[in-house]
Design a protein around this motif. Sequence first.
Motif, mmCIF file in Angstrom:
data_model
loop_
_atom_site.group_PDB
_atom_site.id
_atom_site.type_symbol
_atom_site.label_atom_id
_atom_site.label_comp_id
_atom_site.label_asym_id
_atom_site.label_seq_id
_atom_site.Cartn_x
_atom_site.Cartn_y
_atom_site.Cartn_z
ATOM 1 N N LEU A 75 0.810 -1.073 -0.094
ATOM 2 C CA LEU A 75 -0.045 -0.013 -0.163
ATOM 3 C C LEU A 75 0.910 1.291 -0.078
ATOM 4 C CD1 LEU A 75 -2.816 -1.058 2.612
ATOM 5 C CD2 LEU A 75 -3.032 -0.962 0.177
ATOM 6 N N ASN A 76 1.958 1.326 0.845
ATOM 7 C CA ASN A 76 2.795 2.493 0.790
ATOM 8 C C ASN A 76 3.582 2.700 -0.552
ATOM 9 O OD1 ASN A 76 2.556 3.324 3.351
ATOM 10 N ND2 ASN A 76 4.353 2.162 4.023
ATOM 11 N N ARG A 77 3.789 1.677 -1.255
ATOM 12 C CA ARG A 77 4.534 1.594 -2.644
ATOM 13 C C ARG A 77 3.596 2.308 -3.466
ATOM 14 N NH1 ARG A 77 7.168 -3.146 -1.264
ATOM 15 N NH2 ARG A 77 5.446 -4.416 -2.417
ATOM 16 N N ARG A 78 2.224 1.815 -3.434
ATOM 17 C CA ARG A 78 1.165 2.182 -4.368
ATOM 18 C C ARG A 78 0.744 3.961 -3.900
ATOM 19 N NH1 ARG A 78 -3.291 -2.412 -4.428
ATOM 20 N NH2 ARG A 78 -2.010 -4.057 -5.672
ATOM 21 N N GLU A 79 0.813 4.337 -2.822
ATOM 22 C CA GLU A 79 0.759 5.518 -2.389
ATOM 23 C C GLU A 79 1.845 6.448 -2.933
ATOM 24 O OE1 GLU A 79 -0.901 9.214 -0.960
ATOM 25 O OE2 GLU A 79 -1.800 7.083 -1.502
ATOM 26 N N ASN A 80 3.077 5.872 -2.784
ATOM 27 C CA ASN A 80 4.434 6.667 -2.927
ATOM 28 C C ASN A 80 4.289 6.999 -4.572
ATOM 29 O OD1 ASN A 80 5.156 6.732 -0.594
ATOM 30 N ND2 ASN A 80 6.500 5.006 -0.784
ATOM 31 N N THR A 81 3.743 5.825 -5.444
ATOM 32 C CA THR A 81 3.721 6.026 -6.676
ATOM 33 C C THR A 81 2.598 6.884 -7.323
ATOM 34 O OG1 THR A 81 4.607 3.715 -7.170
ATOM 35 C CG2 THR A 81 3.415 4.649 -9.045
ATOM 36 N N ARG A 82 1.542 6.944 -6.632
ATOM 37 C CA ARG A 82 0.458 7.844 -6.779
ATOM 38 C C ARG A 82 0.868 9.393 -6.658
ATOM 39 N NH1 ARG A 82 -3.742 10.765 -4.666
ATOM 40 N NH2 ARG A 82 -2.999 10.465 -2.601
ATOM 41 N N GLN A 83 1.678 9.599 -5.613
ATOM 42 C CA GLN A 83 2.147 11.272 -4.957
ATOM 43 C C GLN A 83 3.169 11.380 -6.039
ATOM 44 O OE1 GLN A 83 1.003 13.091 -3.035
ATOM 45 N NE2 GLN A 83 -0.465 11.668 -2.124
#
Length: 733
Positions: free
Chosen positions: A5-13
């Motif tokens: 989830l963190n990686r996905r959020e970082n990618t989105r940001q």
Amino acid sequence: MFGLLNRRENTRQRGLVIREIEDALHKALKPAQPHEEDLEFICNVDIESIWTLDRVKRLSKGLSWDKDGLHIKAQSEYRKILSILVWIHWNDWDDIKADFLDRNYRSDADLPFDTCEGILNNHPRSRQEFLRKQYVFIPIVLVQENRGQATAQPEYGKLYRLPFLKSKKIKSGAQGDVTKELVAAKHLLFTSGNNGPNLEDIWVARKRIERGDMHGPGPRDIRAEQDALNAFKECLGTHASIMLSLTTFTHGSYFNIISPLADLDLHDFLEGNYHDFDSRRLHFNPLYLIMEVTSLADALNFLHHRVRVRQKAIACAHLDFKPQNILVRWEPGYFVGHWLITDFGTSKIKGPSDTASALAPGDFLTHFSLTKPQRAPGPFQAPEVQPGEDRTVGRESDLWSLGCLLAVVLSFAIGGPRHVSSLGKARFGPGEQGNDYFYFKENGEYKLKPTLISFLNGLKNEQPQHTWIAEIVTTVYKLLVVPRAERLSASEAQKMLDRTCTDHEASLTHRCTWTRELQPVDDPGLHPVELNTWTLHQPQPRHRRQHTSQHPSADPHFRPVFQSFGSSHSSTQFGQSGASTSGGSVLHFSPTTSGPISPLESDASSSQGFDNSPNADITFAYLLVPEKSSKSVACGISTRVAFLSSSSVRIQNLNFINIWSTSRPRKPSEQATNVMVARDIQCAQRGFEWDMISLCGNFVVLRAKSTAEYKVRRPVLRSDSPSLLSSRALSKP
């Protein structure tokens, strides 16, 4: 699961911040200027403001370079590289550390990279895009040449961007175009005076010259000659009347000269072709004008005899000394401007030996980087420049040009731009072959044109009480001598002009007579008259009539002729403003005809050597007209023209207009100039408005109407001014 989830959020940001940065870069993109098609760029100051530390952290979140030390390093040393990667839609952001941050030789300071750098080897398509787009983010920073030091002339490929935000063409010349360029802030580095970059956008002048084939000596000789030329430039910079370039460089196939921007050149000054001419001319006097020519003579003497490079005397000749190559800067204490010699593109320098090879110092155009400058003969150049002659040109050629310039400045001092135009026409002698040179060829010999001699002698007779005019004309004749060895030297010309200024200072300090304003005399009101006493006539074709001092109403057969013009032109109509305008009427007048002529009869031409014609009998001036003026009339036996609106009449006398120009105004909508000082004649009586007007010599008849009656006003005009003298009641015929 939490890590995913963190990686996905970082990618989105990361995607969000990339879009923010990309949008900001597109907004900061500066459009290409006319000479630099498809060469848009982004300034470093914009890149600095876009790459905040917060954005760097959001971009690197969760990647190998997500560390405080690397954040700061990326922001300060790699922001241009990061911008390029955003621009080409780079996706592998985790590779930034290995490809760039860990390699100190791949920072912003090392741009541009070439194909041998080995960057992005694992991404061949992105690599090609990077190499092509990197120039958008590294516009050239212009560096002022450090005079006296040997510095290689910068050469930039055609992909490099020039830091110009705006460009305006000033003129085109034999060697190239001259433009006015706005340099972006922090893209011009000064190395003298206030050292450092320009903190605000700054205007400069740019000369752009297409290069020829590369010929000349080898690299070692080039460095030695550049060293000598820099030293020569340092010597020239010590004279107050010589302006040198800021820097020179090659961009693609063009050689560029960047110079400080002057307010105008002497050609436009002498033609009155600048926006604040009306206000500045009120401070002109012959002394200021002659003193500036004296300073130019001293500058030529400096070039000819006083330049020393490394303790060796060298001789320099300008060889293209003319008003277009003399710049004018408005500086405190210089009421006619500070005149500066520029454009050394065709100059020659020689060492003490006659066999020394000639160089073109130029704004230092070196013979090994440009084709040798070639100039066709021009109106200010000496007879020896003509093809077929021995072509031995040198310092004496500059002295002939100085004599030509002095003749033009003297004409300006006596009669303003109109006299300058008259001098231009006088250079077309009868039977000449369509040129406006100061000389002609007869039986194989060069001679001054008789029409020119007649004009110069006429200047002496025009104001015989001013003996300084005769002295200046004598100096002109001593410079315009065909045998080169018999011409005055620059030093001798300077001394003669100095002596004239000293001996006649009291007379020379009076304001130029053509700049003086005339004060109006007011006129009382309206006088009633019965309508049935008037006979109205249609306008008749204009013809010459004998001038008379008798009032026309004394003639029992006289009837005032009222002329009212509609939208169509007539032979006596000078100009007409629209119903909603308050000025900008353009006047066309020929001093060699009996009245106004059609603009199609002759082309407007310059008075100083560009496309002059012996039939160039049209001159132009702007006139302010009353607001909402609807009628205009020209007198057939005098030089007056009148414009009439319902509430106001303005009568102008062409003899007192001193801002004539030989070129058609570029924009008819430009603000007109109120060149006359006579007050408007107002229709002050309540319920009345001006209706018709008649002009006859020094007399004018105005008719005003109301709903019930007509009244007439009959002023008398001064014969020697545009002003009203008196007004008399009109008796019934």
